[in-house]
Design a protein around this motif. Structure first.
Motif, PDB file in Angstrom:
ATOM      1  N   LYS A  23       0.685  -1.093   0.536  1.00 32.50           N
ATOM      2  CA  LYS A  23       0.206   0.174   0.083  1.00 32.50           C
ATOM      3  C   LYS A  23       0.657   1.183  -0.207  1.00 32.50           C
ATOM      4  O   LYS A  23       0.231   2.559  -0.094  1.00 32.50           O
ATOM      5  N   CYS A  24       2.366   1.523  -0.359  1.00 33.94           N
ATOM      6  CA  CYS A  24       3.203   2.643  -0.190  1.00 33.94           C
ATOM      7  C   CYS A  24       3.005   2.923  -1.472  1.00 33.94           C
ATOM      8  O   CYS A  24       2.634   2.194  -2.840  1.00 33.94           O
ATOM      9  N   LEU A  25       3.824   4.216  -1.930  1.00 34.68           N
ATOM     10  CA  LEU A  25       3.071   4.694  -2.837  1.00 34.68           C
ATOM     11  C   LEU A  25       4.707   4.824  -3.473  1.00 34.68           C
ATOM     12  O   LEU A  25       4.778   5.334  -4.915  1.00 34.68           O
ATOM     13  N   SER A  26       5.845   4.533  -3.041  1.00 37.44           N
ATOM     14  CA  SER A  26       6.597   4.281  -3.412  1.00 37.44           C
ATOM     15  C   SER A  26       8.126   4.279  -2.326  1.00 37.44           C
ATOM     16  O   SER A  26       7.327   3.441  -1.009  1.00 37.44           O
ATOM     17  N   VAL A  67      -1.906  13.152  -2.653  1.00 31.57           N
ATOM     18  CA  VAL A  67      -1.445  11.824  -2.797  1.00 31.57           C
ATOM     19  C   VAL A  67      -0.552  11.656  -4.218  1.00 31.57           C
ATOM     20  O   VAL A  67      -0.394  10.228  -4.472  1.00 31.57           O
ATOM     21  N   ASN A  68       0.019  12.622  -5.181  1.00 31.41           N
ATOM     22  CA  ASN A  68       0.037  11.896  -6.381  1.00 31.41           C
ATOM     23  C   ASN A  68       1.386  11.868  -7.107  1.00 31.41           C
ATOM     24  O   ASN A  68       1.489  11.186  -7.458  1.00 31.41           O
ATOM     25  N   HIS A  69       2.761  12.720  -6.548  1.00 27.51           N
ATOM     26  CA  HIS A  69       3.616  12.513  -6.528  1.00 27.51           C
ATOM     27  C   HIS A  69       4.452  11.701  -5.357  1.00 27.51           C
ATOM     28  O   HIS A  69       5.295  12.755  -4.901  1.00 27.51           O
ATOM     29  N   PHE A  70       4.955  10.644  -4.992  1.00 23.65           N
ATOM     30  CA  PHE A  70       6.352  10.616  -3.960  1.00 23.65           C
ATOM     31  C   PHE A  70       6.683   9.875  -4.405  1.00 23.65           C
ATOM     32  O   PHE A  70       7.015   8.972  -4.734  1.00 23.65           O
ATOM     33  N   SER A  98       8.221  16.559  -6.999  1.00 30.42           N
ATOM     34  CA  SER A  98       7.522  15.933  -5.121  1.00 30.42           C
ATOM     35  C   SER A  98       8.098  17.316  -4.164  1.00 30.42           C
ATOM     36  O   SER A  98       7.152  16.736  -3.001  1.00 30.42           O
ATOM     37  N   ASP A 281       4.076   8.739   3.638  1.00 25.80           N
ATOM     38  CA  ASP A 281       3.221   7.711   2.560  1.00 25.80           C
ATOM     39  C   ASP A 281       3.398   6.747   3.469  1.00 25.80           C
ATOM     40  O   ASP A 281       2.672   5.149   3.991  1.00 25.80           O
ATOM     41  N   ARG A 284       0.101   6.676   5.830  1.00 21.77           N
ATOM     42  CA  ARG A 284      -1.055   6.758   5.106  1.00 21.77           C
ATOM     43  C   ARG A 284      -0.917   5.069   5.118  1.00 21.77           C
ATOM     44  O   ARG A 284      -2.474   4.335   4.740  1.00 21.77           O
ATOM     45  N   ALA A 285       0.352   4.042   4.647  1.00 22.52           N
ATOM     46  CA  ALA A 285      -0.356   2.940   4.059  1.00 22.52           C
ATOM     47  C   ALA A 285      -0.481   2.257   5.106  1.00 22.52           C
ATOM     48  O   ALA A 285      -1.934   1.056   5.017  1.00 22.52           O
TER      49      ALA A 285
END
Length: 821
Positions: A23-26, A67-70, A98, A281, A284-285
């Motif tokens: 579920k992490c973005l980066s 939450v668009n650009h990690f 970022s 990040d 959030r996950a």
């Protein structure tokens, strides 16, 4: 401290970590997830839980969180430490997006005053994070919205690109002119257009005509049917394009170097901002997983405690959710009085799942993860979590399963204290039962002396007795329904559990002679004690259900009473309003009547009428007025009497409820003879522990709720022993479901005497409990010995009214028909 090294794999936390990573973005969040670990510091745990809880609310309540650009630009930033190196266009573009995300997140969290913010812990995390607005503006001056270097990034670049555009336009016009001429001469197909090869504009031509078009052949197609020719007229122009493009690239590098020189001193601060982005990040996950498993931020206390209601194993919950199945939650409470829980019960009954649920949820919460349980729950903080579960054989270290367990126990004994929770599966297993049980009891004694907490599963009877006789240790049972022969996966604390070995063996089809031999080997005392444990569990389930129903009924009664009182208040108010309106209306009518009479009298006087006539008129008026007022009083009194009657009725109801509650609260003291309400078996109170009592039912001591007991006088006990039934008739409405599964016949043909007798005892007990009325026992004729044993037993059962042979047409002396009271 966590023990052993593979603790996370043992309890399944490695799978929880993988779910968070998904579920992490980066890589920023993934790195934090991999670093996540156990903490025994109360403030740290609370802070981590609060951050996740706040982000859960953001996900559920906010729509504009950025939450668009990690992007992880840290490797690129670390590569520019040396002078003369630079960030390429893609890295600069990722840096710009970022940094903008960081700026937007900080702005989101700081949009409220610190005193009024709904997300104080996340705002504190944002703290003094730098957002670099000047750097963003600088990037915007050299990059367009697609991440390409702008034409006006420098004057030289602008000049070069203009010249490239002009030369390219000239080449294009020349090529088109040459192409049209070639097409008119039939050298090139009509639909052909100029194309690019090796960065140069060329014309596709058939091989047969390549010498008719002057120029340089740069390439040919894979099939060999087409060659690509650069006409001689544009060779110089294409060379010039190449030169201009090289100059353009050098100018772009020059611009990027200049920009990188501006970034290099800011790198430490930028990396610190990326640390903040990594935490966001990660949090959030965690929040997304928490929502998925129905987790909450529980009430956490800075002491050793497990007070969980409706706790769920997260991985089991997700698995059941995919299969559209319900998970059975766990209720477990451990405190300083009852620290060590000894769980017994049948195999595959949920003991190990219960143990793993405790280990996983406690570890999760001390890693800062919300856990799935009820709001009423309380969670403590432990300094150590030790686990011994599974087979740890090792060829390299020459360790057997039992040796491995003993190695773990050695570590536990040396390192456990009052801040430790022990999770031990199949305590003492893996070796000869008698010595294994003795060593386990000795270890349990030392764990208790060190005031350690723990959840321990076992089948050993001596550990059950130890728990029953020692303060700090408590028995627990995984419940099992012996009628449908299925585990209920429900933990019941207070009594030991039965292994149901005989029942399970019979269910899977083990030969009856094997079961009979086994029963004879262990002896009737053991079998009867196991049966008694089963009966205790059954009775406890019944009374818990009964008590729950009473609570529901009392709650309904309270609601009805409250609603009734509110209705009475409203009725009283309405009555007063109606009476007030009626009086006002009556007064108005009287006033109108008086006015009319006075006018009449005036007219009479003016007409010189007799005085006596006037008196008669006035008297009639007075009588009329008195009559109206009398009717008002009667109506008012009538309504008041009715309301009083309703209030008296409600008061009587409350007095009855109060009387019932006072009767329930009848005091019970040590030494009294008591029984569980609705049951005939009596015992003696050995000890009072708050709302619980330790009662000796024969050889077995049991901890029972005081409100489920009633006193029995010696005379009453004597009378009831002469005439009683196994189950009170009051339980008829509670065993409907059991009736549905009850069969009226039992077949004991082929069984040995003692085995058949035990089966009949269970059967008759159940028949009495469900008020079966009439049942049949198929024992066959044979020598008549089995028939005689069964009937000798039936003569001793108080619930049996009559028994006889079945009618000759339906089996005769081979079947005994029983009529129950």
């Amino acid at each position: 401290m966590i023990y052993p090294n593979n603790f996370e794999q043992k309890i399944g936390f490695d799978k929880i970590r993988n779910l968070i990573i998904e579920k992490c973005l980066s890589p920023l969040g993934i790195e934090k997830t991999e670093e996540m670990g156990f903490s025994s510091d109360y403030n740290t745990v609370q802070s981590l839980l609060s951050q996740t809880d706040e982000f859960m609310r953001i996900i559920q309540e906010e729509d504009d969180f950025p939450v668009n650009h990690f992007f992880d630009v840290r490797p690129a930033l670390k590569n520019i430490r040396v002078e003369g190196t630079w960030l390429d266009e893609s890295a600069v573009f990722d840096l710009r997006r970022s940094l903008q995300t960081i700026k937007d997140i900080v702005s989101f969290l700081r949009k409220e005053d610190e005193e009024n913010t709904p997300y104080p812990h996340l705002q504190q995390l944002a703290g003094d994070v730098l957002i670099f607005p000047q750097l963003l503006n600088r990037i915007d001056s050299i990059l367009d919205k697609y991440g390409r270097i702008k034409d006006n990034a420098s004057a030289e670049l602008s000049k070069l690109r203009k010249e490239i555009s002009q030369v390219s336009g000239s080449i294009s016009r020349t090529l088109n002119s040459i192409l049209r001429a070639a097409q008119s001469e039939g050298l090139v197909e009509k639909d052909v257009s100029p194309t690019m090869r090796d960065g140069r504009l060329v014309i596709p031509v058939a091989p047969a005509f390549k010498r008719k078009l002057k120029g340089i052949v740069h390439d040919e197609s894979a099939t060999g049917k087409t060659v690509f020719i650069e006409p001689a007229e544009v060779v110089e122009a294409n060379n010039r394009i190449r030169e201009l493009e090289s100059e353009e690239r050098r100018e772009i590098v020059k611009i990027l170097i200049a920009f990188t020189n501006e970034v290099r001193p800011l790198t430490p601060d930028i990396l610190q901002s990326y640390e903040f982005l990594a935490w966001i990040d990660f949090i959030r996950a965690k929040a997304r997983l928490s929502i998925e498993i129905g987790a909450i931020h529980p009430t956490v206390e800075d002491k050793q405690l497990i007070g969980w209601d409706r706790a769920k194993h997260p991985l089991l919950y997700l698995s059941h959710k995919k299969q559209c199945k319900e998970i059975i939650p766990l209720d477990i409470w451990l405190n300083n009085e009852n620290r060590l829980l000894i769980i017994s019960g049948p195999n595959a009954g949920g003991k190990s799942v219960c143990l793993k649920t405790v280990g996983l949820l406690q570890y999760m919460v001390q890693c800062g993860l919300p856990i799935p349980l009820a709001e009423s729950s309380k969670v403590g903080i432990f300094g150590n979590i030790f686990i011994d579960i599974g087979d740890e054989q090792s060829i390299e270290n020459d360790l057997s399963t039992y040796s491995s367990h003993l190695t773990n126990m050695k570590f536990f004994v040396r390192n456990c204290d009052e801040k430790t929770i022990l999770l031990i599966d199949e305590f003492g297993g893996g070796t000869e039962p008698q010595i294994g049980g003795a060593i386990a009891e000795s270890l349990l004694k030392r764990f208790n002396e060190r005031k350690a907490f723990g959840v321990i599963t076992t089948h050993y009877q001596n550990l059950k007795h130890f728990a029953n006789e020692n303060q700090g240790v408590v028995n627990g049972a995984m419940l099992y329904d012996r009628h449908i022969m299925q585990p209920l996966f429900t933990l019941s604390i207070g009594n030991p559990g039965s292994s149901f070995a005989i029942e399970i063996a019979r269910k899977i089809g083990l030969p009856e002679d094997v079961i009979a031999d086994a029963s004879e080997i262990v002896g009737s005392d053991y079998i009867n004690m196991d049966k008694y444990l089963q009966d205790i569990v059954r009775d406890k389930r019944y009374w818990e259900s009964k008590r729950n129903n009473v609570r529901i009924q009392e709650k309904k009664l309270e609601d009805i009473t409250s609603r009734y009182e509110n209705n009475l208040t409203d009725i009283e108010k309405q009555r007063k309003d109606i009476i007030k309106q009626a009086k006002e209306e009556a007064q108005r009518l009287l006033s109108d009547a008086n006015a009319k009479i006075e006018n009449t009298i005036r007219e009479i006087k003016e007409a010189q009428a007799e005085k006596e006539k006037t008196k008669v008129v006035r008297k009639g008026l007075a009588e009329f007025k008195a009559k109206i007022e009398s009717e008002e009083l009667v109506t008012d009194d009538k309504i008041a009497r009715k309301i009083q009657k309703l209030q008296d009725r409600e008061k009587n109801k409350k007095n009855k409820v109060k009387a019932v509650k006072e009767q329930k609260a009848e005091s019970i003291s040590v030494g009294d003879n008591v029984r569980m309400k609705g049951q005939s078996s009596a015992g003696e109170v050995m000890e009072i522990q708050g709302k619980n009592a330790v009662v000796a039912f024969g050889m077995i001591k049991s901890t029972v709720k005081l409100d489920s007991l009633e006193r029995v006088s010696k005379n009453q006990l004597k009378r009831e022993n002469q005439k009683s039934t196994f189950v009170s008739s009051q339980t008829g409405d509670m065993v409907y479901e059991k009736k549905l599964n009850f069969k009226q016949d039992i077949d004991v043909r082929g069984m040995r005497g003692d085995e058949a007798l035990q089966a009949v005892m269970y059967f008759v007990d159940d028949a009495i409990q469900v008020n079966a009325g009439r049942v049949r026992i198929l024992h066959g004729t044979g020598t008549g010995a089995l028939r005689q044993i069964i009937r000798d037993y039936l003569r001793t059962v108080h619930g049996v009214a009559h028994y006889q042979d079945e009618h000759v047409q339906f089996g005769g002396a081979g079947i005994t028909v029983i009529d129950l009271e």
